[in-house]
Design a protein around this motif. Structure first.
Motif, mmCIF file in Angstrom:
data_model
loop_
_atom_site.group_PDB
_atom_site.id
_atom_site.type_symbol
_atom_site.label_atom_id
_atom_site.label_comp_id
_atom_site.label_asym_id
_atom_site.label_seq_id
_atom_site.Cartn_x
_atom_site.Cartn_y
_atom_site.Cartn_z
ATOM 1 N N GLU A 40 -9.723 35.499 80.360
ATOM 2 C CA GLU A 40 -11.547 34.949 80.989
ATOM 3 C C GLU A 40 -12.131 35.912 79.637
ATOM 4 O O GLU A 40 -13.070 35.038 79.448
ATOM 5 C CB GLU A 40 -12.118 35.190 81.566
ATOM 6 C CG GLU A 40 -11.151 34.916 83.623
ATOM 7 C CD GLU A 40 -11.400 35.260 84.758
ATOM 8 O OE1 GLU A 40 -11.971 35.939 85.153
ATOM 9 O OE2 GLU A 40 -10.474 34.942 85.759
ATOM 10 N N GLU A 43 -11.835 33.898 76.067
ATOM 11 C CA GLU A 43 -12.589 32.402 76.159
ATOM 12 C C GLU A 43 -11.280 32.098 76.360
ATOM 13 O O GLU A 43 -10.993 30.471 75.485
ATOM 14 C CB GLU A 43 -13.628 31.692 75.076
ATOM 15 C CG GLU A 43 -14.475 33.023 74.785
ATOM 16 C CD GLU A 43 -15.339 32.276 73.744
ATOM 17 O OE1 GLU A 43 -14.546 32.040 73.028
ATOM 18 O OE2 GLU A 43 -16.635 32.798 73.868
ATOM 19 N N GLN A 44 -9.760 32.076 77.114
ATOM 20 C CA GLN A 44 -8.994 31.223 76.987
ATOM 21 C C GLN A 44 -7.964 31.143 75.824
ATOM 22 O O GLN A 44 -7.428 30.445 76.011
ATOM 23 C CB GLN A 44 -9.030 30.055 78.033
ATOM 24 C CG GLN A 44 -9.500 29.992 79.441
ATOM 25 C CD GLN A 44 -8.865 31.328 80.266
ATOM 26 O OE1 GLN A 44 -7.546 30.968 80.549
ATOM 27 N NE2 GLN A 44 -9.785 31.890 81.159
ATOM 28 N N ASP A 45 -7.710 32.369 74.619
ATOM 29 C CA ASP A 45 -7.034 32.071 73.456
ATOM 30 C C ASP A 45 -6.361 32.916 73.461
ATOM 31 O O ASP A 45 -6.469 34.250 73.191
ATOM 32 C CB ASP A 45 -8.723 32.369 72.570
ATOM 33 C CG ASP A 45 -7.651 31.743 70.902
ATOM 34 O OD1 ASP A 45 -7.267 31.618 71.456
ATOM 35 O OD2 ASP A 45 -8.297 31.941 70.489
#
Length: 77
Positions: A40, A43-45
């Protein structure tokens, strides 16, 4: 494990991942940090987490992440 090629790369990485590293540091004694929570904050990377693991900033232990001892000591001092 990869190493940082220079201090600029290290500082850029620490700055980019400041939110995650700050959160992990604040909760280092009371909270095991879940991989999902870390996602989270990046940024979900997943590649950002993988980069930190590959460069020895954090360690992966199943579904949990923790700051590497060397960086933890550096941040504490």
């Amino acid at each position: 494990m990869n190493t940082f090629s220079n201090i600029k790369e290290l500082l850029k990485t620490l700055s980019r991942e400041q939110a995650l590293l700050s959160e992990m540091f604040e909760k280092r004694k009371t909270f095991s940090y879940k991989y999902d929570y870390a996602l989270e904050l990046v940024e979900q990377d997943e590649s950002r987490i993988k980069y930190l693991v590959e460069h020895g900033v954090i360690r992966e232990n199943g579904n949990w992440l923790e700051l590497d001892d060397q960086f933890l000591q550096f941040f504490e001092q």
